[in-house]
Design a protein around this motif. Structure first.
Motif, PDB file in Angstrom:
ATOM      1  N   ASP A  41       0.822  -1.192   0.000  1.00  0.00           N
ATOM      2  CA  ASP A  41       0.000   0.000   0.000  1.00  0.00           C
ATOM      3  C   ASP A  41       0.860   1.246   0.000  1.00  0.00           C
ATOM      4  OD1 ASP A  41      -2.544   1.129   0.027  1.00  0.00           O
ATOM      5  OD2 ASP A  41      -2.280   1.643   2.123  1.00  0.00           O
ATOM      6  N   THR A  53     -10.223   2.838   0.170  1.00  0.00           N
ATOM      7  CA  THR A  53      -9.234   2.700  -0.883  1.00  0.00           C
ATOM      8  C   THR A  53      -8.850   1.239  -1.003  1.00  0.00           C
ATOM      9  OG1 THR A  53      -8.372   4.897  -0.348  1.00  0.00           O
ATOM     10  CG2 THR A  53      -6.981   3.465  -1.698  1.00  0.00           C
ATOM     11  N   SER A 110      -4.175   2.066  -6.382  1.00  0.00           N
ATOM     12  CA  SER A 110      -5.149   2.512  -5.381  1.00  0.00           C
ATOM     13  C   SER A 110      -6.277   3.308  -6.022  1.00  0.00           C
ATOM     14  CB  SER A 110      -4.459   3.381  -4.326  1.00  0.00           C
ATOM     15  OG  SER A 110      -3.534   2.638  -3.578  1.00  0.00           O
ATOM     16  N   THR A 166      -6.957   8.140  -3.081  1.00  0.00           N
ATOM     17  CA  THR A 166      -7.002   7.600  -1.721  1.00  0.00           C
ATOM     18  C   THR A 166      -7.594   8.620  -0.756  1.00  0.00           C
ATOM     19  OG1 THR A 166      -5.661   6.514  -0.008  1.00  0.00           O
ATOM     20  CG2 THR A 166      -4.667   8.377  -1.154  1.00  0.00           C
TER      21      THR A 166
END
Length: 434
Positions: A7, A264, A271, A294
């Protein structure tokens, strides 16, 4: 790899300390909820001078009611709190001319009596010294365990009577504490006291978000070695995975009606923003871009979502109408703006902006376009509005520690919620009254 690192690898949109949180390793010790005191800096523009007399017989209580009420009113930035040179209670006749001569506009007097069954009979009266009359007079019969909540409700009654606005002292905040290598999700009163641990984990916890009714929290936990969105009932303690898709699942935000959450996901690659029913199921994709999208947050009317995207070449805040149309850029001052939060009336956007090598809390007037810097610190993050829109709680770094602060919207009056030394981050202010 399908972890938080994946991430974080999507770009520079995450606040720096969140990034460090995601990299943290497991630990062992489970701390108690942090205990706070309040430090105040700055002066409010229009403070009401108010005197609060010690409540008769409050000396036997673990916390004096007058002290809690005084701290609550001070924290609001709306009051200059003074004491009383004479002993008074709700039966006393308050001599208005004498108080006016001292420059006091309002006086609070009261008493507490412990009954044979252990309950507390708490009484108070608020005097308007300018008009020479009583404004509020109440009696409350409460359990001893509800002492602090009752004092906060007294504070809110005083605040509303003198300002016309609803007070937020009986609301709650949630935040993440990192002590050693252990993480806890703490739910406390709005003054930071009375903490309860909702979740403890050796793995990072981030992005807590209140449901509109205050019954549930959504958050991201890395306890399964990847970013997963959970929802936890604060009354029963039961919890469930809401989003555990391939890749990273992060940044949950409740819709104003509580029926769904935006978040997200990287399930389809980069993303992007999705919405899900609070009951789970198949997520509905909201953005379809080649950029990193996001940190979604709903506008109070539920008709649009503010979010962060680097589609323009750097992280900026955009607004996506949910009834059709493409995203519209909202922030134009500075090249790096993240962490959007919208005031309850929808008129002000709070966010964090990079200025040089510092990250500062900002506000943007969404109608007029005026931008204001609220802080002189360098590492601000995670702004969250109080439900009456008069204060913002945020995290920053002072003297080598992560701390929580509140500020008025003009930045002139701030309070620091000081712990015994643990790092506090990711605050979110809950809705009105439980």
């Amino acid at each position: 790899m399908n972890t938080a690192l994946e991430d974080r690898s999507v770009g520079p949109l995450w606040p720096r300390r969140r990034f460090l949180t995601a990299l943290a390793a497991a630990g062992t010790a489970l701390p108690a909820a942090a205990q706070f005191r309040v430090d105040v800096s700055g002066v409010g523009a229009r403070q009401i001078p108010i005197a609060i007399a010690p409540f008769r017989d409050e000396g036997s209580l673990p916390s004096p009611i007058s002290g809690i009420v005084g701290a609550d009113l001070t924290r609001s930035g709306m009051f200059r709190v003074d004491g009383s040179p004479v002993a008074l209670d709700e039966r006393s006749v308050v001599a208005a001319p004498e108080w006016r001569a001292r420059g006091i506009d309002a006086v609070v007097v009261g008493s507490v009596t412990r009954l044979a069954d252990g309950r507390l009979d708490i009484r108070f009266t608020l005097w308007d010294i300018v008009k020479g009359q009583q404004l509020v007079s109440q009696a409350k019969l409460v359990l001893a365990a509800d002492l602090r909540l009752t004092a906060h409700r007294i504070s809110d009654a005083i605040y509303e009577a003198l300002t016309g606005e609803r007070g937020v002292n009986a609301t709650r905040i949630v935040y993440v504490v990192k002590a050693g290598k252990r993480y806890t999700l703490n739910v406390t009163d709005a003054d930071g006291e009375g903490g309860q641990v909702a979740l403890a984990s050796p793995e990072p916890i981030i992005s807590p978000a209140w449901s509109p009714d205050g019954r549930e929290l959504a958050y991201v936990s890395f306890e399964t070695q990847k970013a997963v969105v959970w929802v936890q009932d604060l009354i029963t303690g039961s919890r469930r995975k809401l989003a555990d898709f391939r890749g990273s699942n992060s940044a949950p935000a409740w819709s104003p009606d509580g029926r769904e959450l935006a978040m997200t996901l990287t399930r389809d690659g980069i993303s992007q923003l999705y919405a899900m029913s609070r009951a789970g199921g198949t997520p509905r994709r909201l953005t379809n871009s080649t950029a990193i999208d996001t940190e979604p947050v709903y506008a109070p009317d539920g008709r649009s979502i503010f979010f962060v995207s680097d589609r323009g070449g750097g992280p900026q805040i955009y607004r996506l109408p949910l009834d059709g149309g493409g995203p519209q850029r909202v922030t134009f001052t500075g090249g790096y703006n993240i962490s959007p939060a919208v005031s309850p009336d929808g008129k002000v956007l709070a966010y964090v902006s990079r200025q040089g090598d510092a990250f500062k809390l900002m506000t943007l007037d969404l109608a007029a376009g005026g931008v204001r810097t609220l802080t002189d610190t360098r590492d601000d993050e995670s702004p969250s509005f109080a439900p009456n829109g008069k204060l913002i709680v945020y995290a920053t770094r002072q003297q080598g520690r992560d701390v929580l602060m509140t500020t008025t919207l003009d930045g002139s009056f701030k309070t620091r919620l000081v712990s015994s030394g643990a790092d506090m981050r990711e605050p979110a202010w809950g809705p009105f009254e439980r």
